[in-house]
Design a protein around this motif. Structure first.
Motif, PDB file in Angstrom:
ATOM      1  N   MET A 557     -17.958  -4.255  -6.859  1.00 55.63           N
ATOM      2  CA  MET A 557     -16.667  -4.545  -6.166  1.00 55.63           C
ATOM      3  C   MET A 557     -15.509  -3.938  -6.442  1.00 55.63           C
ATOM      4  O   MET A 557     -15.195  -3.973  -7.820  1.00 55.63           O
ATOM      5  CB  MET A 557     -16.425  -6.105  -5.707  1.00 55.63           C
ATOM      6  N   THR A 558     -14.719  -3.071  -5.919  1.00 56.05           N
ATOM      7  CA  THR A 558     -13.664  -2.345  -6.290  1.00 56.05           C
ATOM      8  C   THR A 558     -12.433  -2.616  -5.261  1.00 56.05           C
ATOM      9  O   THR A 558     -12.508  -2.270  -4.021  1.00 56.05           O
ATOM     10  CB  THR A 558     -13.741  -0.922  -6.454  1.00 56.05           C
ATOM     11  N   LYS A 559     -11.208  -3.142  -5.725  1.00 59.17           N
ATOM     12  CA  LYS A 559     -10.090  -3.311  -5.109  1.00 59.17           C
ATOM     13  C   LYS A 559      -9.309  -1.795  -4.710  1.00 59.17           C
ATOM     14  O   LYS A 559      -9.070  -1.054  -5.792  1.00 59.17           O
ATOM     15  CB  LYS A 559      -9.004  -4.186  -5.968  1.00 59.17           C
ATOM     16  N   LEU A 560      -9.447  -1.504  -3.580  1.00 61.40           N
ATOM     17  CA  LEU A 560      -8.605  -0.306  -3.240  1.00 61.40           C
ATOM     18  C   LEU A 560      -7.255  -0.325  -2.867  1.00 61.40           C
ATOM     19  O   LEU A 560      -6.408   0.866  -2.821  1.00 61.40           O
ATOM     20  CB  LEU A 560      -9.387   0.368  -1.929  1.00 61.40           C
ATOM     21  N   SER A 561      -6.602  -1.412  -2.432  1.00 64.55           N
ATOM     22  CA  SER A 561      -5.311  -1.293  -1.631  1.00 64.55           C
ATOM     23  C   SER A 561      -4.548  -2.325  -2.750  1.00 64.55           C
ATOM     24  O   SER A 561      -4.905  -3.421  -3.244  1.00 64.55           O
ATOM     25  CB  SER A 561      -5.203  -1.774  -0.393  1.00 64.55           C
ATOM     26  N   SER A 562      -3.145  -2.315  -2.383  1.00 71.91           N
ATOM     27  CA  SER A 562      -2.346  -3.516  -2.996  1.00 71.91           C
ATOM     28  C   SER A 562      -2.403  -4.793  -2.115  1.00 71.91           C
ATOM     29  O   SER A 562      -3.181  -4.428  -1.188  1.00 71.91           O
ATOM     30  CB  SER A 562      -0.816  -2.854  -3.105  1.00 71.91           C
ATOM     31  N   LYS A 563      -1.925  -5.802  -2.454  1.00 65.38           N
ATOM     32  CA  LYS A 563      -1.721  -7.202  -1.619  1.00 65.38           C
ATOM     33  C   LYS A 563      -0.975  -6.776  -0.153  1.00 65.38           C
ATOM     34  O   LYS A 563      -0.138  -5.972  -0.095  1.00 65.38           O
ATOM     35  CB  LYS A 563      -1.112  -8.033  -2.354  1.00 65.38           C
ATOM     36  N   GLY A 564      -1.591  -7.494   0.935  1.00 66.43           N
ATOM     37  CA  GLY A 564      -1.218  -7.257   2.207  1.00 66.43           C
ATOM     38  C   GLY A 564      -2.006  -7.939   3.321  1.00 66.43           C
ATOM     39  O   GLY A 564      -3.163  -8.522   2.670  1.00 66.43           O
ATOM     40  N   ASP A 565      -1.669  -7.757   4.269  1.00 74.47           N
ATOM     41  CA  ASP A 565      -2.342  -8.423   5.576  1.00 74.47           C
ATOM     42  C   ASP A 565      -2.917  -7.244   6.257  1.00 74.47           C
ATOM     43  O   ASP A 565      -2.170  -6.541   7.145  1.00 74.47           O
ATOM     44  CB  ASP A 565      -1.537  -9.281   6.309  1.00 74.47           C
ATOM     45  N   PHE A 566      -4.280  -6.845   6.070  1.00 74.25           N
ATOM     46  CA  PHE A 566      -4.670  -5.663   6.582  1.00 74.25           C
ATOM     47  C   PHE A 566      -5.831  -6.036   7.751  1.00 74.25           C
ATOM     48  O   PHE A 566      -6.528  -7.036   7.517  1.00 74.25           O
ATOM     49  CB  PHE A 566      -5.179  -4.734   5.499  1.00 74.25           C
ATOM     50  N   ALA A 567      -6.011  -5.137   8.620  1.00 74.09           N
ATOM     51  CA  ALA A 567      -7.145  -5.203   9.606  1.00 74.09           C
ATOM     52  C   ALA A 567      -7.598  -4.049  10.249  1.00 74.09           C
ATOM     53  O   ALA A 567      -7.177  -2.923   9.833  1.00 74.09           O
ATOM     54  CB  ALA A 567      -6.410  -6.023  10.575  1.00 74.09           C
ATOM     55  N   GLN A 568      -8.617  -3.928  11.129  1.00 74.75           N
ATOM     56  CA  GLN A 568      -9.045  -2.800  11.778  1.00 74.75           C
ATOM     57  C   GLN A 568      -9.548  -1.543  10.905  1.00 74.75           C
ATOM     58  O   GLN A 568      -8.697  -0.493  11.067  1.00 74.75           O
ATOM     59  CB  GLN A 568      -7.984  -2.680  12.895  1.00 74.75           C
ATOM     60  N   ILE A 569     -10.076  -1.838   9.998  1.00 74.42           N
ATOM     61  CA  ILE A 569     -10.614  -0.551   9.202  1.00 74.42           C
ATOM     62  C   ILE A 569     -11.649   0.322   9.885  1.00 74.42           C
ATOM     63  O   ILE A 569     -12.584   0.218  10.510  1.00 74.42           O
ATOM     64  CB  ILE A 569     -11.365  -1.105   7.869  1.00 74.42           C
ATOM     65  N   HIS A 570     -10.994   1.675   9.780  1.00 69.16           N
ATOM     66  CA  HIS A 570     -11.733   2.778  10.599  1.00 69.16           C
ATOM     67  C   HIS A 570     -11.865   4.040   9.585  1.00 69.16           C
ATOM     68  O   HIS A 570     -11.029   4.137   8.633  1.00 69.16           O
ATOM     69  CB  HIS A 570     -11.038   3.361  11.612  1.00 69.16           C
ATOM     70  N   ILE A 571     -12.979   4.751   9.554  1.00 69.18           N
ATOM     71  CA  ILE A 571     -13.232   5.971   8.683  1.00 69.18           C
ATOM     72  C   ILE A 571     -13.333   7.058   9.526  1.00 69.18           C
ATOM     73  O   ILE A 571     -14.248   6.868  10.332  1.00 69.18           O
ATOM     74  CB  ILE A 571     -14.205   5.798   7.649  1.00 69.18           C
ATOM     75  N   VAL A 572     -12.598   8.044   9.550  1.00 67.71           N
ATOM     76  CA  VAL A 572     -12.591   9.346  10.442  1.00 67.71           C
ATOM     77  C   VAL A 572     -12.445  10.477   9.326  1.00 67.71           C
ATOM     78  O   VAL A 572     -11.385  10.443   8.729  1.00 67.71           O
ATOM     79  CB  VAL A 572     -11.693   9.301  11.505  1.00 67.71           C
ATOM     80  N   ASN A 573     -13.197  11.506   9.593  1.00 70.15           N
ATOM     81  CA  ASN A 573     -13.067  12.689   8.745  1.00 70.15           C
ATOM     82  C   ASN A 573     -12.860  12.348   7.305  1.00 70.15           C
ATOM     83  O   ASN A 573     -11.956  13.067   6.674  1.00 70.15           O
ATOM     84  CB  ASN A 573     -11.992  13.426   9.434  1.00 70.15           C
ATOM     85  N   ASN A 574     -13.671  11.373   6.735  1.00 63.67           N
ATOM     86  CA  ASN A 574     -13.659  11.050   5.275  1.00 63.67           C
ATOM     87  C   ASN A 574     -12.269  10.423   4.948  1.00 63.67           C
ATOM     88  O   ASN A 574     -12.080  10.459   3.737  1.00 63.67           O
ATOM     89  CB  ASN A 574     -14.109  12.002   4.497  1.00 63.67           C
ATOM     90  N   LYS A 575     -11.653   9.930   5.903  1.00 62.65           N
ATOM     91  CA  LYS A 575     -10.333   9.177   5.481  1.00 62.65           C
ATOM     92  C   LYS A 575     -10.332   7.814   6.020  1.00 62.65           C
ATOM     93  O   LYS A 575     -10.967   7.416   6.997  1.00 62.65           O
ATOM     94  CB  LYS A 575      -9.080   9.841   5.810  1.00 62.65           C
ATOM     95  N   LEU A 576      -9.910   6.860   5.252  1.00 62.44           N
ATOM     96  CA  LEU A 576      -9.801   5.300   5.916  1.00 62.44           C
ATOM     97  C   LEU A 576      -8.591   5.107   6.477  1.00 62.44           C
ATOM     98  O   LEU A 576      -7.552   5.456   5.724  1.00 62.44           O
ATOM     99  CB  LEU A 576     -10.076   4.557   4.537  1.00 62.44           C
ATOM    100  N   TYR A 577      -8.484   4.378   7.334  1.00 60.56           N
ATOM    101  CA  TYR A 577      -7.352   4.168   8.148  1.00 60.56           C
ATOM    102  C   TYR A 577      -7.390   2.660   8.499  1.00 60.56           C
ATOM    103  O   TYR A 577      -8.471   1.996   8.670  1.00 60.56           O
ATOM    104  CB  TYR A 577      -7.161   4.892   9.595  1.00 60.56           C
ATOM    105  N   PHE A 578      -6.260   2.124   8.062  1.00 63.87           N
ATOM    106  CA  PHE A 578      -6.074   0.425   8.439  1.00 63.87           C
ATOM    107  C   PHE A 578      -4.892   0.131   8.875  1.00 63.87           C
ATOM    108  O   PHE A 578      -3.864   1.007   9.050  1.00 63.87           O
ATOM    109  CB  PHE A 578      -6.581  -0.415   7.116  1.00 63.87           C
ATOM    110  N   PHE A 579      -4.751  -0.934   9.538  1.00 61.50           N
ATOM    111  CA  PHE A 579      -3.504  -1.345  10.239  1.00 61.50           C
ATOM    112  C   PHE A 579      -2.909  -2.467   9.347  1.00 61.50           C
ATOM    113  O   PHE A 579      -3.583  -3.349   8.774  1.00 61.50           O
ATOM    114  CB  PHE A 579      -3.827  -2.140  11.591  1.00 61.50           C
ATOM    115  N   ASP A 580      -1.619  -2.416   9.187  1.00 60.00           N
ATOM    116  CA  ASP A 580      -0.940  -3.333   8.123  1.00 60.00           C
ATOM    117  C   ASP A 580      -0.237  -4.314   9.283  1.00 60.00           C
ATOM    118  O   ASP A 580       0.670  -3.865  10.080  1.00 60.00           O
ATOM    119  CB  ASP A 580       0.251  -2.482   7.497  1.00 60.00           C
ATOM    120  N   ASN A 581      -0.521  -5.536   9.198  1.00 57.82           N
ATOM    121  CA  ASN A 581       0.102  -6.515  10.328  1.00 57.82           C
ATOM    122  C   ASN A 581       1.332  -6.998  10.076  1.00 57.82           C
ATOM    123  O   ASN A 581       2.059  -7.424  10.971  1.00 57.82           O
ATOM    124  CB  ASN A 581      -1.024  -7.924  10.204  1.00 57.82           C
TER     125      ASN A 581
END
Length: 600
Positions: A557-581
């Motif tokens: 397990m590896t932490k990738l982000s700082s703390k926050g309220d995140f959702a809807q993780i997508h990966i497109v063209n080898n990039k990760l997209y997420f929504f900051d609530n």
């Protein structure tokens, strides 16, 4: 209140600028009584498009040359000279006007119009109910320069007659009243009017709050008050000497009667509201079909669609045996897809629409539609259009050539081959399929009440909430069978495994093989929005409050982000997209967690 207005949307409208009256009106009394969604103008029609959030459009009278003339949504459309006036749903119900050709648009008044009071133009003056002044009636010049209280009465449901302005006075026990246009002199016509007024010639029709909303009428001089019939009436209009109404006694079915209430006829069994007339057509919202707009003229009945229909495929169209979207992107809402190096995504902030992102450039809006479940088929982007009753649409990557593919309420769209698979909400959320042109609609699953499904090989996997089981069915609809005795509203599949959340504890992510064996728990923390990609699992950890990554066996397990309220993780063209609530915007980062930046 905004939701109430939009739910009432029935959007149809008007026959012209005068209606059984010598007064010059900006719309007909009958159409204003039904929120005035359409108005006749020179060379065409201006209307609030019920399939586009009630934004304002122009079309020729035959329905051709459809063009949006305002990004605003509005009701109570009135025409004066070459302007169309309306109550803007995007400006806190303030009054806006737009040129018929869309060349100019401006706020007319900063006062808020009371949605159930209304507004109408009579002889070059705008009468409206001012919500900022305890719902008093105001009178305003077309340019807004003169804007003053006309009557010191709290009112609703404005209509116009030769003798004066007709309305319901809320302060006077819902008295039906008339006021002289010049002097403002008031006269009570009847008591206990509910929420409906319609002037037809020398008569005013209203439903009575003292008599179970039954229909009454009274002369404009206050004489001859009488019950029209024993039917309870919801919406009401008039055309060619007949009343047209939604019959509350019979589940809002569309009916008509003579002006004296006799000769009642059923027009349609459809559950109806918002009844408007234009060029001989009766427009209405059909709540038997999710509130979609229909129109009727004589024996002709049709659904009103303002977007071109996708053409049928040629018989020799080659199949594309690649899914139009990944399972993990779909399980997170399907808000991202890619065509070549371009990323297509759906905005989730106040600037709603579908955008295209090329490299690090600023995103460009390619459609104002609020979409989800983006899929790519050849050079087309398919999506569920939540702006239009969750029907299936498609467009080119630059936003051109928008077409409606399937006009039913759908969810969880997946394209595979030349077929679309989706949840059909008109059929109790069963899995259905149709060709990518919308033809050959047929059921796939027998199970109902589904939340989502995932493609694994030639199987569709889903959770059956009715029996609390996990089920699979072949894409041709055969061999439906139970996989396990446990279920989950969240699942995605990859390489023969089903990854699912624990609906009971909401603190685990597990996986099980497609044949139901090998069940194992991967995460004991709160885990959501899991995304499987290249032998890794990306997810949001509710305990760590961060986006995490681990191997598909649950290790490293590896932490990738700082703390926050995140959702809807997508990966497109080898990039990760997420929504900051918290910030209400999309972010993009490398798969190792580096180079985090907003894309909005």
């Amino acid at each position: 209140m905004r939701k109430v207005i939009i739910l009432f949307v029935g959007f149809l409208l008007l026959l012209g600028c005068s209606f059984s009256s010598s007064q010059k009106l900006g719309n007909t009394n009958g159409n204003i009584a039904n929120f005035g969604y359409r108005v006749k103008v020179k060379d065409g029609v201006v209307f609030a498009n019920s399939r586009d959030r009630l934004r304002i459009y122009f079309s020729k009278s035959d329905g051709s040359n459809v063009v949006r003339i305002s990004e605003r949504a509005g009701v109570y459309l009135n025409v004066f000279e070459d302007w169309v006036y309306f109550m803007s749903l995007d400006d806190e119900y303030k009054m806006v006007r737009v040129k018929v050709d869309g060349s100019k648009e401006e706020l007319v008044s900063s006062n808020v119009v009371y949605p159930y009071g209304g507004m109408l133009i009579v002889n070059g003056w705008i009468y409206y109910v001012n919500n900022d002044d305890e719902n008093r009636i105001y009178k305003m010049s077309p340019d807004g320069a003169i804007n003053e209280r006309f009557l010191d009465v709290s009112a609703q449901r404005l209509n116009a007659s030769d003798q004066g302005l007709v309305f319901i006075s809320v302060e006077d026990n819902n008295s039906l009243m008339i006021s002289d246009y010049k002097s403002g002199e008031l006269k009570v016509l009847a008591q206990d009017a509910a929420d409906l007024t319609l002037v037809v010639g020398d008569w005013v029709y209203f439903n009575s709050s003292a008599d179970a909303l039954k229909l009454y009428r009274v002369k404009l001089d206050g004489s001859d008050l009488m019950k029209v019939n024993d039917l309870r009436v919801f919406a009401l209009n008039e055309n060619q000497g007949r009343l047209v109404f939604s019959d509350l006694n019979h589940n809002y079915r569309l009916s008509s009667a003579k002006l004296d209430g006799t000769d009642i006829k059923v027009i349609s069994e459809d559950m109806s509201s918002d009844l408007l007339f234009l060029d001989g057509w009766l427009y209405y919202l059909n709540h038997s079909d999710s509130g979609r707009e229909y129109r009727i003229k004589g024996n002709d009945k049709e659904k009103v669609i303002t977007v071109p229909k996708a053409p049928l495929l040629s018989k020799d169209e080659p199949e594309v045996m690649t899914p139009g979207a990944t399972n993990s992107n779909r399980s997170n809402g399907g808000f991202f897809a890619s065509i070549g190096d371009s990323v297509i995504f759906v905005s989730q902030n106040q600037t709603a629409g579908i955008f295209r992102l090329d490299g690090e450039e600023t995103p460009t809006m390619i459609s104002p539609d609020q979409g989800r479940n983006l899929n790519v088929w050849k050079d087309w982007i398919y999506y569920i259009n939540e702006t239009d009753y969750s029907g299936i649409y498609r467009m080119k990557a630059d936003g051109s050539d928008t077409q409606i593919v399937l006009d039913i309420s759908t969810g969880n769209l997946l394209i595979y081959g030349n077929w679309m698979y989706f949840l059909n909400y008109a059929e109790n959320a069963r899995i259905y399929k149709a060709k990518v042109d919308g033809s050959e609609l047929s059921p796939v699953s027998q199970s109902e009440g589904l939340f989502a499904f995932s493609l694994e090989g030639d199987w569709l996997v889903f959770a059956n909430g009715q029996g609390q089981t996990m089920v699979k069915v072949k894409i041709d609809g055969s061999d439906e069978q139970v996989i396990t005795s446990f279920s989950s509203t969240f699942l995605t599949t990859e390489d023969g495994w089903i990854y699912y959340g624990d609906d009971n504890t909401r603190v685990a992510l597990s996986k099980v093989k497609l044949d139901g064996t090998g069940n194992q728990k991967l995460i004991t923390n709160f885990a959501s929005h899991a995304h499987i990609y290249q032998d890794k699992i990306y997810y949001y950890d509710g305990v760590e409050e961060a986006i995490m990554r681990m191997d598909i066996n649950g290790e490293n397990m590896t932490k990738l982000s700082s703390k926050g309220d995140f959702a809807q993780i997508h990966i497109v063209n080898n990039k990760l997209y997420f929504f900051d609530n918290n910030r209400f915007e999309w972010f993009k980062m490398d798969l190792d967690g580096g180079n985090v930046r907003s894309i909005n």
